[in-house]
Design a protein around this motif. Structure first.
Motif, short mmCIF file in Angstrom:
data_model
loop_
_atom_site.label_atom_id
_atom_site.label_comp_id
_atom_site.label_asym_id
_atom_site.label_seq_id
_atom_site.Cartn_x
_atom_site.Cartn_y
_atom_site.Cartn_z
N CYS A 101 17.18 -28.68 0.73
CA CYS A 101 16.53 -29.99 0.25
C CYS A 101 17.52 -30.84 1.77
N ASP A 102 15.90 -32.21 1.83
CA ASP A 102 16.09 -32.77 2.94
C ASP A 102 17.25 -33.49 2.78
N GLU A 103 18.61 -34.71 3.73
CA GLU A 103 19.16 -35.47 3.65
C GLU A 103 18.89 -36.71 3.05
N ALA A 104 17.34 -36.90 2.97
CA ALA A 104 16.95 -38.17 2.63
C ALA A 104 16.95 -38.35 1.07
N ASP A 105 16.61 -37.33 0.39
CA ASP A 105 17.41 -36.94 -0.50
C ASP A 105 18.38 -37.70 -1.74
N PRO A 106 18.32 -38.15 -2.59
CA PRO A 106 18.62 -38.96 -2.80
C PRO A 106 20.23 -37.93 -3.43
N ASN A 107 19.75 -36.81 -3.81
CA ASN A 107 20.50 -35.48 -5.42
C ASN A 107 21.17 -34.66 -3.91
N TYR A 108 20.99 -35.09 -2.64
CA TYR A 108 21.76 -34.18 -1.13
C TYR A 108 22.94 -33.46 -1.58
N HIS A 109 23.86 -34.81 -2.07
CA HIS A 109 25.51 -34.02 -2.13
C HIS A 109 25.39 -33.04 -3.31
N PHE A 110 24.92 -33.11 -4.12
CA PHE A 110 25.47 -32.99 -5.26
C PHE A 110 24.69 -31.53 -5.51
N ILE A 111 23.35 -31.92 -4.61
CA ILE A 111 22.21 -30.04 -4.89
C ILE A 111 22.69 -28.91 -3.82
N ARG A 112 23.50 -30.17 -2.49
CA ARG A 112 24.17 -28.74 -1.34
C ARG A 112 25.81 -27.79 -2.51
N GLU A 113 26.37 -29.35 -2.66
CA GLU A 113 27.31 -29.00 -3.45
C GLU A 113 27.30 -27.78 -4.87
N HIS A 114 26.45 -27.68 -5.21
CA HIS A 114 25.55 -26.92 -6.38
C HIS A 114 25.42 -25.96 -5.95
N PHE A 115 24.37 -26.24 -5.16
CA PHE A 115 23.01 -24.83 -4.90
C PHE A 115 23.10 -24.76 -2.97
N GLY A 116 24.08 -24.84 -2.37
CA GLY A 116 24.11 -25.09 -1.36
C GLY A 116 23.72 -23.61 -0.09
N SER A 117 25.18 -22.89 -1.17
CA SER A 117 25.30 -21.12 -0.69
C SER A 117 25.28 -19.69 -1.73
N VAL A 118 24.71 -18.87 -1.58
CA VAL A 118 24.49 -18.34 -2.60
C VAL A 118 26.03 -18.47 -3.29
N LEU A 119 26.87 -17.94 -2.97
CA LEU A 119 28.12 -18.47 -3.92
C LEU A 119 27.99 -19.08 -5.24
N ARG A 120 27.88 -20.70 -4.23
CA ARG A 120 27.88 -21.39 -4.73
C ARG A 120 27.17 -21.95 -5.64
N SER A 121 25.60 -21.53 -5.49
CA SER A 121 24.84 -21.15 -6.64
C SER A 121 25.11 -20.29 -7.57
N MET A 122 25.99 -18.50 -7.28
CA MET A 122 26.58 -18.18 -8.95
C MET A 122 27.17 -18.68 -9.28
N LEU A 123 28.02 -19.88 -9.10
CA LEU A 123 28.89 -20.31 -9.60
C LEU A 123 28.50 -21.26 -10.20
N SER A 124 27.76 -22.38 -9.75
CA SER A 124 26.99 -23.27 -10.64
C SER A 124 26.13 -21.94 -11.34
N LEU A 125 25.17 -21.39 -11.45
CA LEU A 125 25.21 -20.55 -12.62
C LEU A 125 25.97 -20.41 -13.65
N PHE A 126 26.91 -19.72 -13.08
CA PHE A 126 27.70 -18.94 -14.15
C PHE A 126 28.36 -20.13 -15.37
N GLU A 127 28.87 -20.93 -14.53
CA GLU A 127 29.56 -22.50 -15.22
C GLU A 127 28.16 -22.45 -16.44
#
Length: 142
Positions: free
Chosen positions: A67-93
């Protein structure tokens, strides 16, 4: 040397005697056999679950995670879905304990990204509930 070998043989005979007793107890044998069949089923459901997690996390990392850095949820999205491994962990949770309000509390993340809302709801329904039902069905069949 030969004295120790005799003791090893006696231990081996004790173990073999235990298996003979276990065979004579039909119910114990059936429970042990059922446990092994369930472990086999759990193994294959785990392989399938990991494959589903990987495919869904690749989709999220390539779409929502960029997502764009202008998105108000940029940090949350990058933290949870920024990479495949992070996405796998978030989806497993999410699969282990579906907690969609956690995502809603992030500046209305689910309303500003309706595709994410639809994807996560489908993932919780099919991923969490569906795989638990599949696991239950496979174990009860074996």
């Amino acid at each position: 040397g030969s004295f120790a070998t005799i003791f090893r043989m006696l231990r081996l005979l004790r173990i073999l005697r235990f298996f003979r007793i276990a065979r004579s107890l039909k119910q114990l044998y059936l429970i042990a056999y059922g446990f092994l069949e369930a472990a086999h089923a759990i193994f294959w459901v785990t392989i399938f679950m990991n494959f589903a997690l990987y495919v869904c996390s690749v989709i999220l990392a390539r779409t929502i995670g960029r997502c764009d850095e202008a998105d108000p949820n940029y940090h949350f999205i990058r933290e949870h879905f920024g990479s495949v491994l992070r996405s796998m962990l978030s989806l497993f949770e999410l699969m282990a304990s579906p907690d969609l309000p956690k995502y809603q509390e992030q500046n209305n993340l689910l309303w500003t990204h309706p595709g994410l809302l639809i994807f996560l709801c489908g993932f919780v329904i099919f991923g969490s509930f569906g795989l638990i039902a599949l696991l239950t069905g496979v174990i009860s069949e074996s």
